[in-house]
Design a protein around this motif. Structure first.
Motif, PDB file in Angstrom:
ATOM      1  N   ARG A 173      -4.506   9.698  -1.081  1.00 33.72           N
ATOM      2  CA  ARG A 173      -3.179   9.229  -1.455  1.00 33.72           C
ATOM      3  C   ARG A 173      -3.299   7.816  -2.026  1.00 33.72           C
ATOM      4  O   ARG A 173      -4.151   7.045  -1.595  1.00 33.72           O
ATOM      5  N   GLY A 174      -2.441   7.476  -2.974  1.00 34.29           N
ATOM      6  CA  GLY A 174      -2.508   6.168  -3.629  1.00 34.29           C
ATOM      7  C   GLY A 174      -1.995   5.055  -2.724  1.00 34.29           C
ATOM      8  O   GLY A 174      -1.291   5.295  -1.739  1.00 34.29           O
ATOM      9  N   GLU A 175      -2.367   3.814  -3.077  1.00 36.45           N
ATOM     10  CA  GLU A 175      -2.027   2.656  -2.266  1.00 36.45           C
ATOM     11  C   GLU A 175      -0.504   2.509  -2.094  1.00 36.45           C
ATOM     12  O   GLU A 175      -0.005   2.318  -0.991  1.00 36.45           O
ATOM     13  N   SER A 176       0.241   2.625  -3.205  1.00 33.01           N
ATOM     14  CA  SER A 176       1.679   2.383  -3.108  1.00 33.01           C
ATOM     15  C   SER A 176       2.379   3.505  -2.338  1.00 33.01           C
ATOM     16  O   SER A 176       3.332   3.268  -1.601  1.00 33.01           O
ATOM     17  N   ASP A 177       1.873   4.728  -2.486  1.00 33.01           N
ATOM     18  CA  ASP A 177       2.446   5.833  -1.719  1.00 33.01           C
ATOM     19  C   ASP A 177       2.216   5.630  -0.219  1.00 33.01           C
ATOM     20  O   ASP A 177       3.099   5.901   0.605  1.00 33.01           O
ATOM     21  N   LEU A 178       1.025   5.150   0.111  1.00 28.23           N
ATOM     22  CA  LEU A 178       0.727   4.889   1.528  1.00 28.23           C
ATOM     23  C   LEU A 178       1.663   3.831   2.088  1.00 28.23           C
ATOM     24  O   LEU A 178       2.213   3.975   3.179  1.00 28.23           O
ATOM     25  N   VAL A 179       1.824   2.733   1.327  1.00 29.21           N
ATOM     26  CA  VAL A 179       2.682   1.635   1.794  1.00 29.21           C
ATOM     27  C   VAL A 179       4.115   2.122   1.956  1.00 29.21           C
ATOM     28  O   VAL A 179       4.808   1.763   2.915  1.00 29.21           O
ATOM     29  N   GLU A 180       4.557   2.973   1.030  1.00 30.16           N
ATOM     30  CA  GLU A 180       5.921   3.505   1.102  1.00 30.16           C
ATOM     31  C   GLU A 180       6.074   4.384   2.353  1.00 30.16           C
ATOM     32  O   GLU A 180       7.026   4.240   3.117  1.00 30.16           O
ATOM     33  N   GLU A 181       5.088   5.269   2.556  1.00 30.69           N
ATOM     34  CA  GLU A 181       5.159   6.183   3.695  1.00 30.69           C
ATOM     35  C   GLU A 181       5.159   5.420   5.021  1.00 30.69           C
ATOM     36  O   GLU A 181       5.784   5.837   5.987  1.00 30.69           O
ATOM     37  N   ALA A 214       6.224   2.294   5.477  1.00 26.69           N
ATOM     38  CA  ALA A 214       7.079   1.094   5.372  1.00 26.69           C
ATOM     39  C   ALA A 214       7.635   0.664   6.737  1.00 26.69           C
ATOM     40  O   ALA A 214       7.608  -0.520   7.090  1.00 26.69           O
ATOM     41  N   GLU A 215       8.080   1.647   7.494  1.00 27.24           N
ATOM     42  CA  GLU A 215       8.748   1.308   8.752  1.00 27.24           C
ATOM     43  C   GLU A 215       7.760   0.696   9.759  1.00 27.24           C
ATOM     44  O   GLU A 215       8.046  -0.311  10.400  1.00 27.24           O
ATOM     45  N   VAL A 216       6.578   1.277   9.878  1.00 30.12           N
ATOM     46  CA  VAL A 216       5.558   0.725  10.793  1.00 30.12           C
ATOM     47  C   VAL A 216       5.118  -0.649  10.313  1.00 30.12           C
ATOM     48  O   VAL A 216       4.958  -1.584  11.118  1.00 30.12           O
ATOM     49  N   ILE A 217       4.892  -0.758   9.011  1.00 33.35           N
ATOM     50  CA  ILE A 217       4.419  -2.043   8.468  1.00 33.35           C
ATOM     51  C   ILE A 217       5.433  -3.137   8.796  1.00 33.35           C
ATOM     52  O   ILE A 217       5.061  -4.246   9.185  1.00 33.35           O
ATOM     53  N   GLU A 218       6.708  -2.807   8.663  1.00 29.52           N
ATOM     54  CA  GLU A 218       7.739  -3.813   8.947  1.00 29.52           C
ATOM     55  C   GLU A 218       7.680  -4.236  10.413  1.00 29.52           C
ATOM     56  O   GLU A 218       7.774  -5.418  10.727  1.00 29.52           O
ATOM     57  N   ARG A 219       7.490  -3.262  11.298  1.00 36.65           N
ATOM     58  CA  ARG A 219       7.397  -3.615  12.725  1.00 36.65           C
ATOM     59  C   ARG A 219       6.163  -4.484  12.996  1.00 36.65           C
ATOM     60  O   ARG A 219       6.222  -5.431  13.770  1.00 36.65           O
ATOM     61  N   ILE A 220       5.043  -4.145  12.338  1.00 34.24           N
ATOM     62  CA  ILE A 220       3.835  -4.963  12.529  1.00 34.24           C
ATOM     63  C   ILE A 220       4.090  -6.384  12.053  1.00 34.24           C
ATOM     64  O   ILE A 220       3.802  -7.365  12.737  1.00 34.24           O
ATOM     65  N   ARG A 221       4.681  -6.477  10.877  1.00 37.22           N
ATOM     66  CA  ARG A 221       4.864  -7.807  10.274  1.00 37.22           C
ATOM     67  C   ARG A 221       5.919  -8.627  10.996  1.00 37.22           C
ATOM     68  O   ARG A 221       5.963  -9.852  10.860  1.00 37.22           O
ATOM     69  N   SER A 222       6.794  -7.939  11.735  1.00 35.37           N
ATOM     70  CA  SER A 222       7.813  -8.700  12.463  1.00 35.37           C
ATOM     71  C   SER A 222       7.204  -9.387  13.690  1.00 35.37           C
ATOM     72  O   SER A 222       7.827 -10.262  14.281  1.00 35.37           O
ATOM     73  N   ARG A 260      -3.203   3.733  16.023  1.00 33.64           N
ATOM     74  CA  ARG A 260      -3.072   5.157  16.348  1.00 33.64           C
ATOM     75  C   ARG A 260      -1.790   5.731  15.785  1.00 33.64           C
ATOM     76  O   ARG A 260      -1.741   6.862  15.317  1.00 33.64           O
ATOM     77  N   GLU A 261      -0.728   4.926  15.823  1.00 37.65           N
ATOM     78  CA  GLU A 261       0.546   5.390  15.251  1.00 37.65           C
ATOM     79  C   GLU A 261       0.373   5.681  13.759  1.00 37.65           C
ATOM     80  O   GLU A 261       0.837   6.712  13.262  1.00 37.65           O
ATOM     81  N   ILE A 262      -0.303   4.769  13.064  1.00 36.27           N
ATOM     82  CA  ILE A 262      -0.542   4.971  11.628  1.00 36.27           C
ATOM     83  C   ILE A 262      -1.409   6.200  11.402  1.00 36.27           C
ATOM     84  O   ILE A 262      -1.111   7.050  10.560  1.00 36.27           O
ATOM     85  N   GLU A 263      -2.482   6.323  12.178  1.00 37.44           N
ATOM     86  CA  GLU A 263      -3.383   7.468  12.001  1.00 37.44           C
ATOM     87  C   GLU A 263      -2.671   8.784  12.292  1.00 37.44           C
ATOM     88  O   GLU A 263      -2.859   9.772  11.574  1.00 37.44           O
ATOM     89  N   ASN A 264      -1.814   8.810  13.325  1.00 38.26           N
ATOM     90  CA  ASN A 264      -1.057  10.025  13.615  1.00 38.26           C
ATOM     91  C   ASN A 264      -0.139  10.377  12.459  1.00 38.26           C
ATOM     92  O   ASN A 264      -0.010  11.529  12.073  1.00 38.26           O
ATOM     93  N   ARG A 265       0.508   9.353  11.906  1.00 34.96           N
ATOM     94  CA  ARG A 265       1.447   9.619  10.825  1.00 34.96           C
ATOM     95  C   ARG A 265       0.729  10.111   9.568  1.00 34.96           C
ATOM     96  O   ARG A 265       1.218  10.982   8.866  1.00 34.96           O
ATOM     97  N   LEU A 266      -0.457   9.558   9.316  1.00 37.86           N
ATOM     98  CA  LEU A 266      -1.167   9.931   8.088  1.00 37.86           C
ATOM     99  C   LEU A 266      -1.956  11.224   8.241  1.00 37.86           C
ATOM    100  O   LEU A 266      -2.291  11.866   7.241  1.00 37.86           O
ATOM    101  N   GLY A 267      -2.257  11.604   9.474  1.00 43.17           N
ATOM    102  CA  GLY A 267      -3.028  12.830   9.661  1.00 43.17           C
ATOM    103  C   GLY A 267      -4.374  12.727   8.963  1.00 43.17           C
ATOM    104  O   GLY A 267      -5.030  11.682   9.024  1.00 43.17           O
TER     105      GLY A 267
END
Lengths: 420, 420
Positions: free
Chosen positions: A193-201, A203-211, A243-250
């Motif tokens: 999967r492409g970089e931007s698609d990954l970031v989009e998918e 988005a919610e986890v990334i926001e929690r990490i960055r917060s 692990r949350e990211i890995e579960n989501r990405l399968g």
């Protein structure tokens, strides 16, 4: 990095005319920056100058003002171009003196190589008064450690192999005494999967990490592999997010750290006691070469065919002449026949076949440069798919085809269908 | 470079946090340095800092003091991490203003991609008062040219593809107006002898070159290929020295400039209307992959075998089982049989066969890691030789084996016996 104490910040100073003419890419600085970052030492700046004394003095003066740790590379050889000793003497205001112990080490090193030390090498034992000579386990050029003002300066050889050995022997222990290792990093490797698609998918986890103010998230793309990088002070917290990211990405996430697709694929084959052969047209050996970067890959990889010409495909992989005549070598029918031929000839469990147009010539409106067909699977159970890679040059197309093929094999080994 | 006028010197300023953590190797700076050197612009220093405003201000202040041309890369995107616009405004003391023409170009670019420009991208049309916006033919981030003090600053995107396109469109023409191209360079490529042996053999010529104040001589080693680099103001004088060196070295010198062994070998085969096949064990496809870096190599390279396992060698290349049993796969008898098998199967004119121990395991006192056997030649006329490469790691050993094999084929195509 405003909360990091001054002595935990570094400036890198790379020297050498060959760095100023583009003849050499400075791989040392990136390697050093990676080590320092992992050791929690912030790199404030990298300075690169040629072998001109006044430029070296300028750079060193800037460096010792900016940070408590300065790592200089290069200029420690025995010739008149090697100005590091004179530079350290000038900036520290201390005269050069010959260090008898260092001289003995250099003589010993030559002796071990069965060579006699030339008189010119004696100069390499000269260090500023009060500085410390650093023995070089893998070369003739000793390093130097010296305190100048509030900074500690390490001068290391420019040859990457020697620089790395001396960093490990002298610099890393010095840093570890001063910085308890409390930063953790997890790097999640993804393919498919492409970089931007990954970031989009994500988005919610990334926001929690960055917060979380202490956590950071970043991505890095290299050909078809995207690394998701998490950094933070608590291992368990990072692990939970990872692990949350890995579960989501399968199955998109294939490994961590410095793993490679070749490593994951050979490991999966090894676990199953199975083997893979390759039938490569446009990649012409790159897949075989990539698989065999893994020591011990001979247990799962008997070999393969570089079937570059149509005749080779026909004679050694039994690709039917009508397939080549009607559909051409870049077609689903051809890669299917290549994979079938490779399986039949070898008796291997799995096969990868690849054929495509790497350019720069040979493209057409129907079959543009970048079009690559793949067949991956087992006897009677092969899957064929194609990709059209951006035309970023022959080698990029071939590299991406190689990684795409390995990723397809990985997915099939996991009983997942590659995306068509 | 004391005779070069100030405005023909440059400082490179690379920006971005990813450069400070080692996550990214700065390939831009090496590329820019190469172009500038060829354009006779001396690079005085390279500075690399992260996306911290105070570090950027420090670096830019240093840069404009040191040289008349400053090329900054990175920080032109639309996010809050992109500080280049604010940096240029601060250091020049001129406020940012939105450039209507630049805004139109950005909108047009999005339009061409079939996308709508987001409001956030408007900020990319802001440039300091009096600066010039530089259109980006391949991306959304325009560049900026601005005079600060005695320096001209070009700010270009950090993405290599965009940076290169904008250098060619905006920077190169600007430099060419100011610097007549009067420096010439010749790079002589050598294979088959070590760097220090070459320098020793050429000592007398090198001394004569270096005694001319305007000429320079340097060497650069990359795996098994050594480049001898001559630079000077008069093409004919350089050419004379280059020919003298090439005459003295004979077949050791295989080409000039950016040529490669693969290119020379495919060219020689093409001239003779001949073909080569490969039988690769430890290199496992790297030789085939290297040959096919050359577009059009299909005319001389039908393909080959990645004969990694003993069984593969026996079944598909007819390596006799007693050879494998008595001498092992890493032996002169085995590579000879591999090459004979490849020639017989394919009917090709030439064959290369390679088998060795790439490590890290598998070595023994008799057959250490780094030992590689080669067979190169024509039917009934094969030569077998071995090399013991230093154990600098699996990939270095394999790379050197690949280049050694190609060089042996080159020498045989020239009717020269490879050194045993």
């Amino acid at each position: 990095m405003p909360t990091t104490p001054h002595h935990l910040q570094a400036v890198l100073l790379a020297t050498g005319n060959e760095l100023m003419t583009g003849d050499l890419v400075d791989s040392n600085s990136a390697w050093l920056a990676k080590q320092l970052t992992e050791l929690q030492v912030g790199v404030r700046a990298k300075l690169t100058v040629g072998d001109q004394f006044e430029e070296l003095v300028w750079a060193m003066t800037q460096a010792i003002e900016k940070a408590g740790l300065v790592i200089l590379t290069g200029g420690l050889g025995p010739t008149s171009d090697d100005l590091t000793r004179a530079l350290l003497a000038r900036v520290s205001g201390r005269p050069l003196q010959r260090d008898p112990e260092l001289l003995r080490e250099i003589e010993d090193f030559f002796h071990q190589l069965g060579r006699t030390m030339k008189p010119v090498n004696r100069i390499q034992a000269e260090i500023p008064d009060g500085a410390q000579g650093l023995s070089n386990p893998v070369g003739t050029a000793p390093g130097i450690r010296i305190e100048i003002g509030a900074a500690t300066v390490f001068a290391l050889p420019g040859v990457p192999r020697e620089m790395i050995a001396m960093f490990e022997t002298h610099v890393r222990p010095w840093i570890l005494q001063r910085t308890p290792p409390t930063t953790h990093r997890i790097s999640i490797l993804c393919c498919g999967r492409g970089e931007s698609d990954l970031v989009e998918e994500l988005a919610e986890v990334i926001e929690r990490i960055r917060s979380c103010p202490e956590l950071s998230f970043g991505t890095r793309a290299s050909d078809s592999v995207i690394a998701l990088k998490l950094t933070g002070p608590r291992a368990d917290e990072l692990e939970q997010f990872a692990r949350e990211i890995e579960n989501r990405l399968g199955p998109i996430a294939f490994g961590r750290g410095n793993s490679t697709l070749a490593e994951v694929v050979t490991q999966l084959l090894f676990q199953r006691g199975q083997s893979v052969v390759v039938a490569e047209s446009c990649t012409a050996g790159e897949i075989g070469h990539e698989i065999t970067t893994i020591p011990g890959s001979s247990q799962v990889f008997p070999g393969g065919w570089i079937s570059y010409s149509n005749e080779f495909k026909h004679r050694f992989l039994d690709v039917p002449q009508p397939v080549l005549d009607s559909f051409g070598a870049v077609s689903d029918a051809c890669v299917l026949a290549m994979a079938e031929g490779a399986l039949q000839q070898s008796g291997a469990d799995w096969a990868i076949a690849v054929s495509g147009i790497a350019g720069p010539g040979g493209g057409s409106p129907e079959k543009p440069v970048g079009l690559v067909y793949f067949a991956v699977g087992q006897p009677g159970n092969l899957r064929v798919f194609k990709r059209t890679f951006s035309n970023l040059g022959r080698e990029t197309i071939r590299r991406r085809a190689t990684l795409t093929a390995l990723n397809a094999l990985r997915l099939r080994l996991l009983n997942i269908e590659p995306v068509e």
